[in-house]
Scaffold this motif. Structure first.
Motif, PDB file in Angstrom:
ATOM      1  N   GLU A  30       0.852  -1.185   0.000  1.00  0.00           N
ATOM      2  CA  GLU A  30       0.000   0.000   0.000  1.00  0.00           C
ATOM      3  C   GLU A  30       0.888   1.235   0.000  1.00  0.00           C
ATOM      4  OE1 GLU A  30      -2.949   0.033   3.067  1.00  0.00           O
ATOM      5  OE2 GLU A  30      -3.355  -2.101   2.807  1.00  0.00           O
ATOM      6  N   PHE A  31       0.436   2.268  -0.693  1.00  0.00           N
ATOM      7  CA  PHE A  31       1.202   3.512  -0.747  1.00  0.00           C
ATOM      8  C   PHE A  31       0.259   4.687  -0.904  1.00  0.00           C
ATOM      9  CE2 PHE A  31       0.909   1.721  -4.977  1.00  0.00           C
ATOM     10  CZ  PHE A  31       0.500   2.793  -5.761  1.00  0.00           C
ATOM     11  N   ASN A  32       0.770   5.852  -0.556  1.00  0.00           N
ATOM     12  CA  ASN A  32       0.024   7.096  -0.697  1.00  0.00           C
ATOM     13  C   ASN A  32       0.537   7.817  -1.930  1.00  0.00           C
ATOM     14  OD1 ASN A  32      -1.219   6.760   1.927  1.00  0.00           O
ATOM     15  ND2 ASN A  32       0.769   7.319   2.762  1.00  0.00           N
ATOM     16  N   GLU A  33      -0.334   7.997  -2.914  1.00  0.00           N
ATOM     17  CA  GLU A  33       0.040   8.780  -4.089  1.00  0.00           C
ATOM     18  C   GLU A  33      -0.362  10.226  -3.834  1.00  0.00           C
ATOM     19  OE1 GLU A  33      -0.561   9.151  -8.908  1.00  0.00           O
ATOM     20  OE2 GLU A  33      -1.581   7.534  -7.837  1.00  0.00           O
ATOM     21  N   ILE A  34       0.592  11.124  -3.942  1.00  0.00           N
ATOM     22  CA  ILE A  34       0.367  12.535  -3.668  1.00  0.00           C
ATOM     23  C   ILE A  34       0.595  13.299  -4.967  1.00  0.00           C
ATOM     24  CG2 ILE A  34       1.045  14.511  -2.259  1.00  0.00           C
ATOM     25  CD1 ILE A  34       2.238  12.261  -0.303  1.00  0.00           C
ATOM     26  N   ASP A  35      -0.497  13.752  -5.574  1.00  0.00           N
ATOM     27  CA  ASP A  35      -0.450  14.436  -6.869  1.00  0.00           C
ATOM     28  C   ASP A  35      -0.071  15.902  -6.664  1.00  0.00           C
ATOM     29  OD1 ASP A  35      -0.947  15.719  -9.305  1.00  0.00           O
ATOM     30  OD2 ASP A  35      -2.637  14.412  -9.775  1.00  0.00           O
ATOM     31  N   ILE A  36       1.054  16.300  -7.268  1.00  0.00           N
ATOM     32  CA  ILE A  36       1.490  17.693  -7.146  1.00  0.00           C
ATOM     33  C   ILE A  36       1.433  18.410  -8.498  1.00  0.00           C
ATOM     34  CG2 ILE A  36       2.916  17.216  -5.122  1.00  0.00           C
ATOM     35  CD1 ILE A  36       5.374  17.472  -7.063  1.00  0.00           C
TER      36      ILE A  36
END
Length: 87
Positions: A30-36
């Motif tokens: 599991e991972f957190n995708e952080i859209d910048i």
């Protein structure tokens, strides 16, 4: 042992981001995708965590700044990624 928190900073339509996400999904983590894509506070957060980073993706596994997609693949090819993902 608990899996460390995995954060990946990405931008829309980034092929390197897609490559890194594919590898993490293949590993079943599991991972957190952080859209910048639009910049803002999350981009500033990424710059604080990795001051020299100017490209995406930027990947963090626990307290370890892995770097980008090529760095993630290199860890996997060196058989070091699985241990890092397990914490």
């Amino acid at each position: 042992m608990n899996q460390p928190v995995i954060d990946i900073y990405t931008k829309f339509a980034c092929p390197f981001c897609v490559r890194a996400i594919r590898l993490l999904k293949a590993k079943g983590v599991e991972f957190n995708e952080i859209d910048i894509t639009m910049g803002g506070a999350k981009r500033d957060e990424m710059m604080q965590r990795a001051p020299l980073a100017r490209t995406v993706p930027q990947i963090f596994i626990g307290d370890v700044h892995v770097g980008g997609s090529d760095d993630l693949v290199a860890l996997d090819q060196a058989d070091k990624l699985d241990a890092l993902l397990k914490g």
